[in-house]
Design a protein around this motif. Structure first.
Motif, mmCIF file in Angstrom:
data_model
loop_
_atom_site.group_PDB
_atom_site.id
_atom_site.type_symbol
_atom_site.label_atom_id
_atom_site.label_comp_id
_atom_site.label_asym_id
_atom_site.label_seq_id
_atom_site.Cartn_x
_atom_site.Cartn_y
_atom_site.Cartn_z
ATOM 1 N N LEU A 228 34.037 33.581 48.991
ATOM 2 C CA LEU A 228 33.252 34.634 49.635
ATOM 3 C C LEU A 228 33.919 35.087 50.937
ATOM 4 C CD1 LEU A 228 29.678 33.146 49.077
ATOM 5 C CD2 LEU A 228 30.763 35.007 47.782
ATOM 6 N N GLY A 229 34.454 34.109 51.680
ATOM 7 C CA GLY A 229 35.138 34.452 52.922
ATOM 8 C C GLY A 229 36.454 35.178 52.700
ATOM 9 N N LEU A 230 37.134 34.834 51.608
ATOM 10 C CA LEU A 230 38.417 35.463 51.308
ATOM 11 C C LEU A 230 38.268 36.864 50.747
ATOM 12 C CD1 LEU A 230 40.258 32.441 49.584
ATOM 13 C CD2 LEU A 230 40.843 33.444 51.810
ATOM 14 N N THR A 231 37.281 37.048 49.862
ATOM 15 C CA THR A 231 37.229 38.280 49.078
ATOM 16 C C THR A 231 36.152 39.272 49.500
ATOM 17 O OG1 THR A 231 35.744 37.343 47.400
ATOM 18 C CG2 THR A 231 38.123 37.023 47.063
ATOM 19 N N MET A 232 35.118 38.821 50.214
ATOM 20 C CA MET A 232 34.072 39.763 50.639
ATOM 21 C C MET A 232 33.561 39.421 52.043
ATOM 22 S SD MET A 232 31.197 38.665 47.756
ATOM 23 C CE MET A 232 29.985 39.828 48.332
ATOM 24 N N PRO A 233 34.486 39.301 53.012
ATOM 25 C CA PRO A 233 34.074 38.952 54.372
ATOM 26 C C PRO A 233 33.188 40.005 55.029
ATOM 27 C CG PRO A 233 36.362 39.674 54.337
ATOM 28 C CD PRO A 233 35.932 39.529 52.905
ATOM 29 N N GLU A 234 33.202 41.230 54.492
ATOM 30 C CA GLU A 234 32.342 42.269 55.058
ATOM 31 C C GLU A 234 30.867 41.998 54.793
ATOM 32 O OE1 GLU A 234 32.944 43.111 50.846
ATOM 33 O OE2 GLU A 234 34.349 42.627 52.459
ATOM 34 N N SER A 235 30.575 41.127 53.828
ATOM 35 C CA SER A 235 29.178 40.832 53.476
ATOM 36 C C SER A 235 28.670 39.527 54.092
ATOM 37 C CB SER A 235 29.028 40.749 51.953
ATOM 38 O OG SER A 235 29.298 42.004 51.350
ATOM 39 N N PHE A 236 29.567 38.733 54.703
ATOM 40 C CA PHE A 236 29.171 37.433 55.245
ATOM 41 C C PHE A 236 29.582 37.327 56.709
ATOM 42 C CE2 PHE A 236 28.948 36.773 50.756
ATOM 43 C CZ PHE A 236 27.885 35.903 50.598
ATOM 44 N N ARG A 237 28.619 36.864 57.519
ATOM 45 C CA ARG A 237 28.869 36.725 58.960
ATOM 46 C C ARG A 237 29.698 35.489 59.257
ATOM 47 N NH1 ARG A 237 30.363 36.998 63.086
ATOM 48 N NH2 ARG A 237 29.447 37.494 65.108
ATOM 49 N N ALA A 238 29.511 34.415 58.462
ATOM 50 C CA ALA A 238 30.262 33.173 58.649
ATOM 51 C C ALA A 238 30.067 32.305 57.416
ATOM 52 C CB ALA A 238 29.804 32.430 59.900
ATOM 53 N N ILE A 239 30.989 31.349 57.229
ATOM 54 C CA ILE A 239 30.883 30.422 56.101
ATOM 55 C C ILE A 239 31.134 28.999 56.585
ATOM 56 C CG2 ILE A 239 31.623 32.158 54.408
ATOM 57 C CD1 ILE A 239 34.370 30.634 54.347
ATOM 58 N N THR A 240 30.637 28.030 55.807
ATOM 59 C CA THR A 240 30.922 26.617 56.039
ATOM 60 C C THR A 240 31.276 25.975 54.707
ATOM 61 O OG1 THR A 240 29.482 26.401 57.965
ATOM 62 C CG2 THR A 240 29.963 24.397 56.749
#
Length: 315
Positions: free
Chosen positions: A171-183
């Motif tokens: 999700l962080g690699l391919t759609m970072p525009e949709s996620f504020r942060a990942i763990t």
């Protein structure tokens, strides 16, 4: 026929005893009703729903909010390979207790046939072989919560364990525009010969929690086997520095020791942080002695929520 009479005191005693037994009986009945009602109420709070994505009904679970929320945050919690969303609820209880009072909704999606189509090219699972469209699934669930609960699209987060951690990376690699942060918990990025995602290349806040004695997700990189071969992953240091370099950091991160709240578990935690104004925060929690599980010194999901909240400050 002679009718036997009882003294007045004896009759009063019988009435009193009968009254006490009656009260106990009805108190017991009320208690049972309350307990059953509470159990039913709790069961009703769990909502399982689905969205249709390219011919597949993809399922997710969440607790229905008990109070009115105003543009809440949305947190995806992803299970590991072979698991499911409902079981994952048990691992994030402490975090959800906090998010329930802090204007956030937590959602637990189910992977396709128990496995995610994450970025490991070698994964011999149906989701990967059928190239299941995970991006469309997550975007559809985001749209679902925007429509029903008016979640803030700028405050969408993801935390995943093991295979779910790999899904968080995707999700962080391919759609970072949709996620504020990942763990990502107990997961490293796929090695360069084992990655089939095309990164967008946009930096975002990332937190990683990995154990040095993990025999499934090797801390120093290597082959991942979970009954079958999932290919090679990078080391934790390479994974950490991929995200920190993407965010524009150079030099060494700030190191601090996490309080050892359980000295008997044979583990200690070191925190490494890159954080500068105008750049995404990138954090590694190095669990020394940790295996393919969660440390006792911290609640990893609560730690993830605290990390996510820091990303919302100052907006």
């Amino acid at each position: 026929m002679k009718i036997q009479s009882f003294p007045t005191t004896d009759r009063r005693l019988r009435v009193l005893l009968k009254s006490l037994y009656t009260r106990r009986f009805w108190s017991f009945v009320i208690l049972v009703i309350l307990l059953l009602g509470d159990t039913i109420s709790q069961a009703q709070q769990i909502i399982s729903d689905s969205v249709q994505v390219e011919g597949h009904y993809r399922v997710f679970h969440f607790h229905k909010p008990t109070q009115k929320l105003k543009n809440p945050s949305l947190i995806f919690v992803m299970h590991g390979s072979g698991g499911n969303g409902k079981d994952m609820m048990k691992g994030a209880v402490k975090m959800e207790q906090k998010t329930n009072t802090e204007n956030a909704i937590t959602v637990y999606p189910d992977a396709y046939k128990k496995y995610w189509n994450e970025c490991r090219k070698a994964a011999p699972v149906p989701a990967n072989q059928e190239n299941i469209n995970e991006q469309a699934f997550f975007q559809s669930v985001i749209n679902y919560f925007v429509k029903k609960y008016h979640v803030n699209k700028r405050h969408v987060f993801a935390v995943g364990t093991s295979g779910g951690g790999h899904m968080a990376y995707k999700l962080g690699l391919t759609m970072p525009e949709s996620f504020r942060a990942i763990t990502a918990l107990i997961a490293n990025l796929p090695d360069t010969n084992n990655i089939d995602c095309t990164p967008v290349g946009k930096p975002l806040p990332v937190m990683i929690v990995n154990g040095t004695n993990d025999n499934i997700n090797p801390y120093n990189g290597g082959e991942v086997k979970i009954g079958f071969n999932m290919g090679f992953v990078r080391s934790t240091d390479r994974t950490f520095h991929y995200w920190s370099e993407l965010a524009g950091y150079k030099g060494e991160p700030v190191k601090e020791d996490v309080p050892n709240t359980d000295p008997n578990d044979g583990r200690t935690i070191e925190r490494y942080t890159y954080k500068e104004k105008g750049k995404p925060e990138v954090v590694l929690l190095k669990v020394i002695g940790g295996k393919h599980d969660y440390p006792n010194d911290i609640d990893v999901h609560t730690e993830a929520w605290e990390f996510f909240k820091r990303q919302m400050k100052g907006e």
